[in-house]
Design an enzyme around this catalytic site. Structure first.
Site, PDB file in Angstrom:
ATOM      1  N   ASP A  87       9.767  72.900  41.541  1.00 41.64           N
ATOM      2  CA  ASP A  87       9.353  72.090  40.407  1.00 41.64           C
ATOM      3  C   ASP A  87       8.229  72.853  39.704  1.00 41.64           C
ATOM      4  O   ASP A  87       7.124  72.975  40.233  1.00 41.64           O
ATOM      5  CB  ASP A  87       8.865  70.722  40.889  1.00 41.64           C
ATOM      6  CG  ASP A  87       8.462  69.811  39.746  1.00 41.64           C
ATOM      7  OD1 ASP A  87       8.320  70.301  38.602  1.00 41.64           O
ATOM      8  OD2 ASP A  87       8.284  68.606  39.985  1.00 41.64           O
ATOM      9  N   ASP A  95       3.736  79.970  42.989  1.00 34.77           N
ATOM     10  CA  ASP A  95       3.400  80.912  44.059  1.00 34.77           C
ATOM     11  C   ASP A  95       4.618  81.202  44.934  1.00 34.77           C
ATOM     12  O   ASP A  95       4.823  82.344  45.377  1.00 34.77           O
ATOM     13  CB  ASP A  95       2.267  80.351  44.921  1.00 34.77           C
ATOM     14  CG  ASP A  95       0.936  80.299  44.184  1.00 34.77           C
ATOM     15  OD1 ASP A  95       0.792  81.024  43.175  1.00 34.77           O
ATOM     16  OD2 ASP A  95       0.061  79.525  44.605  1.00 34.77           O
ATOM     17  N   TYR A 178       7.272  68.352  21.753  1.00 33.43           N
ATOM     18  CA  TYR A 178       8.303  69.292  22.191  1.00 33.43           C
ATOM     19  C   TYR A 178       8.400  70.471  21.231  1.00 33.43           C
ATOM     20  O   TYR A 178       8.438  71.636  21.659  1.00 33.43           O
ATOM     21  CB  TYR A 178       9.654  68.592  22.307  1.00 33.43           C
ATOM     22  CG  TYR A 178      10.780  69.568  22.558  1.00 33.43           C
ATOM     23  CD1 TYR A 178      10.863  70.273  23.756  1.00 33.43           C
ATOM     24  CD2 TYR A 178      11.748  69.809  21.589  1.00 33.43           C
ATOM     25  CE1 TYR A 178      11.885  71.183  23.983  1.00 33.43           C
ATOM     26  CE2 TYR A 178      12.779  70.709  21.812  1.00 33.43           C
ATOM     27  CZ  TYR A 178      12.835  71.399  23.009  1.00 33.43           C
ATOM     28  OH  TYR A 178      13.835  72.306  23.221  1.00 33.43           O
ATOM     29  N   LYS A 182       7.691  74.667  21.831  1.00 32.81           N
ATOM     30  CA  LYS A 182       8.621  75.743  21.495  1.00 32.81           C
ATOM     31  C   LYS A 182       8.020  76.695  20.460  1.00 32.81           C
ATOM     32  O   LYS A 182       8.356  77.894  20.447  1.00 32.81           O
ATOM     33  CB  LYS A 182       9.943  75.162  21.000  1.00 32.81           C
ATOM     34  CG  LYS A 182      10.738  74.488  22.111  1.00 32.81           C
ATOM     35  CD  LYS A 182      10.976  75.439  23.275  1.00 32.81           C
ATOM     36  CE  LYS A 182      11.746  74.814  24.401  1.00 32.81           C
ATOM     37  NZ  LYS A 182      11.993  75.764  25.524  1.00 32.81           N
TER      38      LYS A 182
END
Length: 285
Positions: A87, A95, A178, A182
């Site tokens: 996720d 990591d 959103y 972008k």
């Protein structure tokens, strides 16, 4: 979810396509890392790369989808895959991705993971908006920085594909945040395409229009005409190392070029009307 349709559909490369894919495998192989690989554009690009002999690191949230995809890629194209269920809202997940790839020669990063929100900005839960900001921008930036530093030491070329969108070329009411994420991706890719060229790293912003995937369902949108992911995977890969930005598919080009002659304020209003239509089925707050 049906994975098989991507593996066995004929994408239909133009003449010379095999030469181009040979160029990609020689310059960016043997391993490619694809985020958002369990569906949509990320999955379509992963399948195209496997067909051309790339080994793959497949990253997405849903482990069962990734395992099924990896099995089908191995059966069809004899390619090796590593799956990482991660996720990307979590620094721990980042990591994990980085440590799990330290022992292999990754030469291509495809950052396709992302999601969107829609509707009035003030009606959206803040934690959801911040999760989107993390996935679409912060995690993408971290992966680009990490693999960019690795790629600079390769000495034989590397590539980075960042998934932008046509909504990133102007503001978009009713999908304001959103579109802003972008726009971030688009400007980052445009700048890095020049900045990293001297280090042998090719950077591409891929800015598709509406695309068939789980994106619209998650964003609460109803789309009309949309692109098929498997039809735009090839134009994206073909453009790597040749362009700064690609508008894959005829629909993407039509939507962007038709608005270009208009002033920015007019484009914003038109895009807002389009988005309002896509969210008209939802109840108002």
């Amino acid at each position: 979810m049906q994975v098989s349709y991507l593996l066995f559909a004929s994408v239909g490369k133009p003449p010379g396509g095999e030469i181009i894919m040979k160029r990609l495998s020689l310059r960016y192989g043997p391993w490619a890392l694809v985020t958002g690989a369990s569906s949509g554009i990320g999955q379509a690009i992963a399948c195209e790369l496997a067909k051309e002999g790339f080994n793959l690191v497949l990253v997405a949230r849903k482990e069962d989808f990734l395992r099924k995809l990896a099995q089908e890629l191995a059966a069809k194209w004899k390619t090796e895959s590593r799956t990482i269920a991660a996720d990307l809202t979590s620094t721990v997940a980042l990591d994990t991705v980085m440590s799990a790839t330290m022992d292999i020669d990754v030469g291509l990063l495809v950052a396709a993971a992302g999601f969107g929100t829609s509707g009035p900005f003030l009606d959206s839960p803040l934690d959801l908006e911040l999760e989107m900001l993390t996935v679409n921008c912060a995690s993408l930036t971290a992966l680009t920085w990490h693999f960019g530093r690795r790629f600079a030491q390769r000495r034989r070329g590397a590539g980075i594909i960042l998934l932008s969108s046509i909504v990133g070329f102007q503001g978009m009411p009713w999908a304001a945040h959103y579109a802003a994420t972008k726009a971030y991706v688009q400007t980052l890719a445009e700048a890095l395409q020049i900045e990293l060229a001297a280090k042998g790293i090719d950077v591409l912003a891929a800015a598709p229009g509406p695309t068939e995937s789980r994106f619209a369902e998650r964003a609460g949108m109803r789309m009309g005409k949309a692109l098929n992911p498997e039809e735009i995977a090839w134009p994206i890969l073909e453009a790597l190392g040749r362009k700064a930005t690609v508008l894959p598919g005829l629909l993407s080009k039509l939507l962007v070029w038709s608005l270009l002659p208009l002033p920015r304020w007019a484009r914003i209003r038109i895009m807002g009307q389009v988005m309002r239509g896509m969210t008209a089925h939802r109840p108002t707050a």
